[in-house]
Design a protein around this motif. Sequence first.
Motif, PDB file in Angstrom:
ATOM      1  N   VAL A 422       0.933  -1.063   0.045  1.00 29.29           N
ATOM      2  CA  VAL A 422       0.046   0.108   0.112  1.00 29.29           C
ATOM      3  C   VAL A 422       0.870   1.092  -0.025  1.00 29.29           C
ATOM      4  CG1 VAL A 422      -1.934  -1.017   1.257  1.00 29.29           C
ATOM      5  CG2 VAL A 422       0.024  -0.264   2.366  1.00 29.29           C
ATOM      6  N   LEU A 423       2.109   1.173  -0.650  1.00 30.26           N
ATOM      7  CA  LEU A 423       3.088   2.259  -0.391  1.00 30.26           C
ATOM      8  C   LEU A 423       2.585   3.636  -1.239  1.00 30.26           C
ATOM      9  CD1 LEU A 423       6.184  -0.069  -0.848  1.00 30.26           C
ATOM     10  CD2 LEU A 423       5.225   0.799   1.580  1.00 30.26           C
ATOM     11  N   PRO A 424       3.077   4.593  -1.028  1.00 25.02           N
ATOM     12  CA  PRO A 424       3.649   4.702   0.553  1.00 25.02           C
ATOM     13  C   PRO A 424       2.370   4.976   1.259  1.00 25.02           C
ATOM     14  CG  PRO A 424       3.656   6.919  -0.585  1.00 25.02           C
ATOM     15  CD  PRO A 424       3.185   5.730  -1.830  1.00 25.02           C
ATOM     16  N   PHE A 425       2.689   4.368   2.612  1.00 23.84           N
ATOM     17  CA  PHE A 425       1.328   4.354   3.678  1.00 23.84           C
ATOM     18  C   PHE A 425       1.170   5.782   4.105  1.00 23.84           C
ATOM     19  CE2 PHE A 425      -1.038   3.442   7.039  1.00 23.84           C
ATOM     20  CZ  PHE A 425      -1.691   2.389   6.824  1.00 23.84           C
ATOM     21  N   PRO A 426      -0.064   6.123   4.173  1.00 24.44           N
ATOM     22  CA  PRO A 426      -0.429   7.767   4.555  1.00 24.44           C
ATOM     23  C   PRO A 426      -0.470   7.791   5.907  1.00 24.44           C
ATOM     24  CG  PRO A 426      -2.360   6.239   4.005  1.00 24.44           C
ATOM     25  CD  PRO A 426      -1.328   5.337   3.788  1.00 24.44           C
ATOM     26  N   TRP A 427       0.717   7.742   6.709  1.00 23.00           N
ATOM     27  CA  TRP A 427       0.924   8.141   8.118  1.00 23.00           C
ATOM     28  C   TRP A 427       0.827   9.574   8.106  1.00 23.00           C
ATOM     29  CZ3 TRP A 427       0.870   3.688  10.699  1.00 23.00           C
ATOM     30  CH2 TRP A 427       1.369   2.734  10.047  1.00 23.00           C
ATOM     31  N   GLU A 428       0.223   9.938   9.318  1.00 20.00           N
ATOM     32  CA  GLU A 428       0.066  11.539   9.538  1.00 20.00           C
ATOM     33  C   GLU A 428       1.219  11.794  10.604  1.00 20.00           C
ATOM     34  OE1 GLU A 428      -3.698   9.322   8.632  1.00 20.00           O
ATOM     35  OE2 GLU A 428      -2.807   9.474  10.800  1.00 20.00           O
ATOM     36  N   ARG A 429       1.504  12.962  10.739  1.00 25.83           N
ATOM     37  CA  ARG A 429       2.528  13.636  11.416  1.00 25.83           C
ATOM     38  C   ARG A 429       1.782  13.548  12.872  1.00 25.83           C
ATOM     39  NH1 ARG A 429       6.876  15.664  10.355  1.00 25.83           N
ATOM     40  NH2 ARG A 429       7.518  16.273   7.950  1.00 25.83           N
ATOM     41  N   ALA A 430       2.744  13.501  14.204  1.00 23.97           N
ATOM     42  CA  ALA A 430       2.244  13.487  15.345  1.00 23.97           C
ATOM     43  C   ALA A 430       1.642  14.846  15.773  1.00 23.97           C
ATOM     44  CB  ALA A 430       3.772  13.303  16.231  1.00 23.97           C
ATOM     45  N   LEU A 431       0.662  14.773  16.926  1.00 22.22           N
ATOM     46  CA  LEU A 431       0.034  16.179  17.275  1.00 22.22           C
ATOM     47  C   LEU A 431       1.139  16.941  17.865  1.00 22.22           C
ATOM     48  CD1 LEU A 431      -3.250  14.646  18.915  1.00 22.22           C
ATOM     49  CD2 LEU A 431      -3.095  15.496  16.423  1.00 22.22           C
ATOM     50  N   PRO A 432       1.063  18.180  17.388  1.00 22.36           N
ATOM     51  CA  PRO A 432       1.909  19.108  18.068  1.00 22.36           C
ATOM     52  C   PRO A 432       1.717  19.122  19.640  1.00 22.36           C
ATOM     53  CG  PRO A 432       0.965  20.309  16.217  1.00 22.36           C
ATOM     54  CD  PRO A 432       0.160  19.012  16.351  1.00 22.36           C
ATOM     55  N   VAL A 433       2.623  19.077  20.503  1.00 18.87           N
ATOM     56  CA  VAL A 433       2.768  19.059  21.851  1.00 18.87           C
ATOM     57  C   VAL A 433       2.368  20.486  22.340  1.00 18.87           C
ATOM     58  CG1 VAL A 433       3.451  18.360  24.445  1.00 18.87           C
ATOM     59  CG2 VAL A 433       3.689  16.924  22.101  1.00 18.87           C
ATOM     60  N   PRO A 434       1.516  20.871  23.094  1.00 15.20           N
ATOM     61  CA  PRO A 434       1.308  22.326  23.505  1.00 15.20           C
ATOM     62  C   PRO A 434       2.489  22.768  24.529  1.00 15.20           C
ATOM     63  CG  PRO A 434      -0.797  21.312  23.598  1.00 15.20           C
ATOM     64  CD  PRO A 434       0.005  20.373  23.256  1.00 15.20           C
ATOM     65  N   ASN A 435       3.041  23.929  24.484  1.00 14.92           N
ATOM     66  CA  ASN A 435       4.168  24.270  25.199  1.00 14.92           C
ATOM     67  C   ASN A 435       3.767  24.378  26.691  1.00 14.92           C
ATOM     68  OD1 ASN A 435       5.653  24.667  22.987  1.00 14.92           O
ATOM     69  ND2 ASN A 435       4.819  26.740  22.753  1.00 14.92           N
ATOM     70  N   SER A 436       2.522  24.404  27.040  1.00 12.68           N
ATOM     71  CA  SER A 436       2.213  24.571  28.508  1.00 12.68           C
ATOM     72  C   SER A 436       2.393  23.247  29.333  1.00 12.68           C
ATOM     73  CB  SER A 436       0.772  24.944  28.640  1.00 12.68           C
ATOM     74  OG  SER A 436       0.481  26.180  28.106  1.00 12.68           O
ATOM     75  N   TYR A 437       2.350  22.199  28.609  1.00 10.24           N
ATOM     76  CA  TYR A 437       2.731  20.840  29.308  1.00 10.24           C
ATOM     77  C   TYR A 437       4.284  20.972  29.897  1.00 10.24           C
ATOM     78  CZ  TYR A 437      -1.494  19.119  27.262  1.00 10.24           C
ATOM     79  OH  TYR A 437      -3.048  19.193  26.931  1.00 10.24           O
ATOM     80  N   ALA A 438       5.163  21.250  29.567  1.00 11.70           N
ATOM     81  CA  ALA A 438       6.386  21.512  29.931  1.00 11.70           C
ATOM     82  C   ALA A 438       6.360  21.731  31.420  1.00 11.70           C
ATOM     83  CB  ALA A 438       7.530  22.246  29.256  1.00 11.70           C
ATOM     84  N   ALA A 439       5.590  22.830  31.591  1.00 11.86           N
ATOM     85  CA  ALA A 439       5.266  23.645  33.099  1.00 11.86           C
ATOM     86  C   ALA A 439       4.665  22.471  33.849  1.00 11.86           C
ATOM     87  CB  ALA A 439       4.736  24.916  32.937  1.00 11.86           C
ATOM     88  N   LEU A 440       3.556  21.816  33.296  1.00  6.77           N
ATOM     89  CA  LEU A 440       2.836  20.826  34.096  1.00  6.77           C
ATOM     90  C   LEU A 440       3.509  19.715  34.466  1.00  6.77           C
ATOM     91  CD1 LEU A 440       0.030  19.940  34.920  1.00  6.77           C
ATOM     92  CD2 LEU A 440      -0.372  18.839  32.707  1.00  6.77           C
ATOM     93  N   ALA A 441       4.488  19.244  33.656  1.00  9.18           N
ATOM     94  CA  ALA A 441       5.367  18.177  33.996  1.00  9.18           C
ATOM     95  C   ALA A 441       6.272  18.253  35.271  1.00  9.18           C
ATOM     96  CB  ALA A 441       6.361  17.584  32.853  1.00  9.18           C
ATOM     97  N   ARG A 442       6.415  19.405  35.631  1.00  7.89           N
ATOM     98  CA  ARG A 442       7.260  19.742  36.982  1.00  7.89           C
ATOM     99  C   ARG A 442       6.322  19.922  38.085  1.00  7.89           C
ATOM    100  NH1 ARG A 442       9.738  23.307  32.760  1.00  7.89           N
ATOM    101  NH2 ARG A 442       8.645  24.935  33.530  1.00  7.89           N
ATOM    102  N   MET A 443       5.237  20.099  38.179  1.00 11.42           N
ATOM    103  CA  MET A 443       4.165  20.298  39.314  1.00 11.42           C
ATOM    104  C   MET A 443       3.974  18.757  40.111  1.00 11.42           C
ATOM    105  SD  MET A 443       3.618  23.352  39.221  1.00 11.42           S
ATOM    106  CE  MET A 443       2.137  23.372  40.172  1.00 11.42           C
ATOM    107  N   PRO A 444       3.401  18.885  41.156  1.00  8.63           N
ATOM    108  CA  PRO A 444       3.242  17.676  41.670  1.00  8.63           C
ATOM    109  C   PRO A 444       2.112  17.027  41.070  1.00  8.63           C
ATOM    110  CG  PRO A 444       3.315  19.559  43.130  1.00  8.63           C
ATOM    111  CD  PRO A 444       3.382  19.898  41.961  1.00  8.63           C
TER     112      PRO A 444
END
Length: 559
Positions: A422-444
């Motif tokens: 089925v080449l080329p397979f129609p893969w899609e791009r990853a969802l852009p990760v919102p920048n705010s999650y970087a701050a969330l990852a540091r929270m309790p």
Amino acid sequence: MERPADTIARRARRAIGVFALAVALAVLMTWPLASGLGRLGRTTTMDGLYSIWNVGWVARTLVSHPGALFEANIFYPHHNTLAFSESNIGAGVVGIPAWWLTGNAYAAHNSALLFGFASTLFGTWLLLRHLTGDSVGAFAAAIMFAFCPYFFSHSAHIQLLMAGGIPLAMLALHRLVDRPTPARGVVLGLILAGQALSCAYYGIFAGLMVGYGVLLLAAMRRAWRDPRYWIAIALAAVTAILCVLPFFLPYLEIQRDEGFRRSLDDALRYSATPASYLATPAHAHHWILLLARRLGWHTGEVLFPGLLALTCGIAGLILGLRAPRTNRTDGGDRETAVLYGSLGALALWASFGPPAILYTVLFRAIPLFTFLRAPSRFGLVVAFALVVLASLALKRLARLPARQHWVAAAAIGIAAVAELNVLPFPWERALPVPNSYAALARMPRAPMAEFPFYGERVAFPLHAQYMVWSTTHWMPLLNGYSDHIPQDFREAAFVLDSFPSNDTFAVLQRRRVRYIGVHWDMFGPRAEEIRTRLQPFMPYLRLLASDANMSLYEIMAFP
């Protein structure tokens, strides 16, 4: 004379070489996935996003917090939420190295996806080589199964790509029948357990296939009175049950506490039709699909096995049934033809679901069927049986001189690749990760709710976006998407869909939510209205991070 150690080393080198070739073919047939393991996937389908989140969760949690494996970070405050759908233990195990090297759920998922194709090809090769004694022809036939149209149509469902245990279980059964020993019984049980933990559907299919094979081969080999045979089979059953049971208990709890079970009405919706066996995404089969549409047939599930598999399978069945009876311990081609011909016929029958009766009988006789809803997936067993039968036809190529044998088998393998791609397979791009999650990852660690909170049943799958983004912080989410949707989630979602309001904050307070993420871009033209309505609640919120697309808040108090 070759020493046993040399023989083992030679066989190991051959197996490693064949598996490497299987990986290379998996990379080729799924291209360009390997060029972007951490940034490509099925991201426009919510089931694809669910699979990426699922593999990421399992790969991370099996190493860091194995006791909390089923306490997935969705549908907070529910427990055992991983059991609301397929747990994907097998794919998660395969994804562990990629996850811990990259911290990227896409990379973990895609490495498991490539392994699924490669292991299915390798396992099928091992089985066909055992049945035919022809290593080269077996590989050509194995390509027909590993890359059959069914698998490509389920690229968003990682569990449905993990089929390597099906041929391995049948190989273990054949070896046990040839020489029943306790060790071979344990090996069969371990393979069945591994397949069940990789895909529940295929685990049940493999168990049914092995169970049928046990009875049929006992009759054909006259093994009814052989205690060694039944002891080995019993050990296989006990081993499989003991390995799977700890992972199955959460599903029993969900069925008891949540009332989660499938009905025959559910199965009716996901049953195959004769037209399903004409559906295929392969470029070479486009004319078949056009013909079905012109005739006005609704195809539904993709179950066309491939032209090569179909023609060679029919030829192999005829040749096998015409083969002379044999007293050899391996049973010969006739035994193979009878076993896999009848297995394919029964699977075809079952795939048509309740109207064809056989599935209804299985549903009422086997309690595990209350967890299933898609009889059409029995169509994979039809494709598998055809490929095994095809290997009996390709086995005749071994009578050619060595060079011609290799050339003929290689030509068939290349033809299979050309037919099924089925080449080329129609893969899609990853969802852009919102920048705010970087701050969330540091929270309790604390519960979180993401908005918009989709409240209508038809929109529930959209929560899978938040689940994939949660792989960057792993906070417990009120949001969730799975096969089973809890009733209190449905009720709360209807209220939370009205965010922001006093009612929504009351729900958040009852669930002890600490963080909320507001995705302005996902509100579309309503974004300004939401900003205005949120203003009266701002004294209760602390802004943690914000940009044009998203704002992340910590709830300091409730209205």
